[in-house]
Design an enzyme around this catalytic site. Structure first.
Site, PDB file in Angstrom:
ATOM      1  N   CYS A 108       0.836  -1.269   0.066  1.00  0.00           N
ATOM      2  CA  CYS A 108       0.020   0.168   0.027  1.00  0.00           C
ATOM      3  C   CYS A 108       0.874   1.169   0.004  1.00  0.00           C
ATOM      4  CB  CYS A 108      -0.971  -0.151   1.136  1.00  0.00           C
ATOM      5  SG  CYS A 108      -2.089   1.451   1.257  1.00  0.00           S
TER       6      CYS A 108
ATOM      7  N   CYS B  71      -0.342   4.028   2.019  1.00  0.00           N
ATOM      8  CA  CYS B  71      -0.343   4.139   3.500  1.00  0.00           C
ATOM      9  C   CYS B  71       1.200   4.079   3.875  1.00  0.00           C
ATOM     10  CB  CYS B  71      -0.688   2.287   3.916  1.00  0.00           C
ATOM     11  SG  CYS B  71      -2.168   2.013   3.132  1.00  0.00           S
ATOM     12  N   ASP B  72       2.129   3.680   3.232  1.00  0.00           N
ATOM     13  CA  ASP B  72       3.584   3.395   3.999  1.00  0.00           C
ATOM     14  C   ASP B  72       4.474   4.402   3.121  1.00  0.00           C
ATOM     15  OD1 ASP B  72       2.572   1.518   5.583  1.00  0.00           O
ATOM     16  OD2 ASP B  72       2.969   0.112   4.239  1.00  0.00           O
TER      17      ASP B  72
END
Ligand code: NAP
Length: 297
Positions: free
Chosen positions: A127, A130-131
């Site tokens: 992701c 997300c990261d």
């Protein structure tokens, strides 16, 4: 007899439970693995409105506790089959409800190479939104040739110092405007006709082995590897009664009803354009309120 049985304790399923419990319904949530679904892998939510500094795990745990505190029953059992009379058969028991909400999510496809699971959160991610922020001015690689991989590469190119895009063919499945955008970026490099074949690093990832389709191998130093090779739903068990598309996602014309009366769908498991936490919890709220309204009507 439950009012509503929810299959899946990810954000969509748990949000359905929250709404149903607050409407005084008797609710059972069935989950095969752990609560939280895919979001537990997100280090920080970041793009969820109002909660920029909350981890995916904390979000899921709070939601799980919220449902438990409201009296929801959550059982960790694997659903094996659903009948059209709304009987749900698990590996341990049999339950009946007036309505069922299917919120089984989707799983990121894996590369299925050695150490992939071990290095998740330590250099391997599924992701980018997300990261990605953990890779400021670092070197990353994205694997895949679809829109997700290309979009991830664009996103990461604005954060990381260098982005490799590794794809197993020489043409992309994703849209041409992403490809053009990437070609115009100085810090993006395409590695085509190639697969990632090895993950290298002791505690965390620091290099990958890439093998060209002609058999030649090279090692590339990277701090992060973003795997974006598609998702797969887990709806095989429902196909006796629920209409699925050719990829196995649940078809719903309005985004909430399935082809079976009294069986609803929520979250990533349905055919939809945007699979995000925000849209999953929205689906969960809509599925529960729709089920309750139709049950009472
Ligand atoms: P996808 O379109 O299924 O693409 C998956 C990519 O991964 C393909 O290029 C595939 O290669 C490659 N792949 C699959 N298994 C692999 C493996 N084991 N090793 C290496 N490569 C592998 O998946 P997606 O990109 O996640 O997109 C899913 C859907 O969401 C698509 O319909 C997409 O258009 C949509 N989407 C839309 C947007 C947008 O419109 N902004 C953004 C994201 C996603 P091959 O091409 O060789 O099969």
């Amino acid at each position: 007899m439950f009012d509503i049985i929810i299959v899946g304790a990810g954000p969509a399923g748990l949000t359905s439970a929250l709404y149903a419990l607050r409407a005084n319904k008797k609710v059972l949530v069935l989950e095969a693995k752990a609560y939280g679904g895919q979001i537990i892998n997100a280090s920080l939510l970041e793009n969820y409105p109002g909660l920029p500094n909350v981890s995916g795990f904390d979000f899921a745990t709070n939601l799980y506790n919220q449902v438990k505190d409201l009296g929801g029953t959550i059982k960790f059992e694997t659903v094996i089959r659903i009948e059209d009379d709304k009987t749900v058969i698990t590996n341990k028991d049999k339950y009946q409800a007036k309505a069922i909400i299917l919120a089984t999510g989707a799983e990121n496809r894996k590369l299925n190479i050695d150490r992939e699971e071990e290095l998740v959160g330590r250099g391997v991610s599924y992701c980018a939104t997300c990261d990605g922020n953990f890779y400021k001015n670092k070197t990353v690689a994205v694997v895949g040739g679809g829109n997700t991989a290309l979009e991830d590469a664009v996103y990461l190119s604005n954060i990381a110092s260098h982005v490799y895009v590794i794809h197993r063919r020489d043409t992309f499945r994703g849209e041409v405007h992403y490809i053009n955008e990437l070609k115009n970026k100085e810090n993006v490099e395409f590695i085509l006709n190639s697969n990632v074949t090895k993950l290298i690093g002791s505690d965390r990832l620091n290099a990958i082995e890439v093998t060209n389709n002609d058999g030649t191998k090279k090692e590339i130093n990277v701090d992060g590897l973003f795997v974006a090779v598609g998702q797969a739903p887990k709806n095989e068990i429902f196909k006796n009664i629920i209409e699925l598309d050719d990829k196995g996602y649940i078809i719903s014309e309005d985004g909430v009803h399935t082809n079976q009366e009294g069986i609803y769908v929520a979250g990533d498991t349905r055919v939809k354009d945007l699979r995000q936490l925000t849209t999953a919890v929205s689906d969960g709220a809509i599925a529960a309120t729709t089920a309750i309204k139709e049950m009472e009507d």
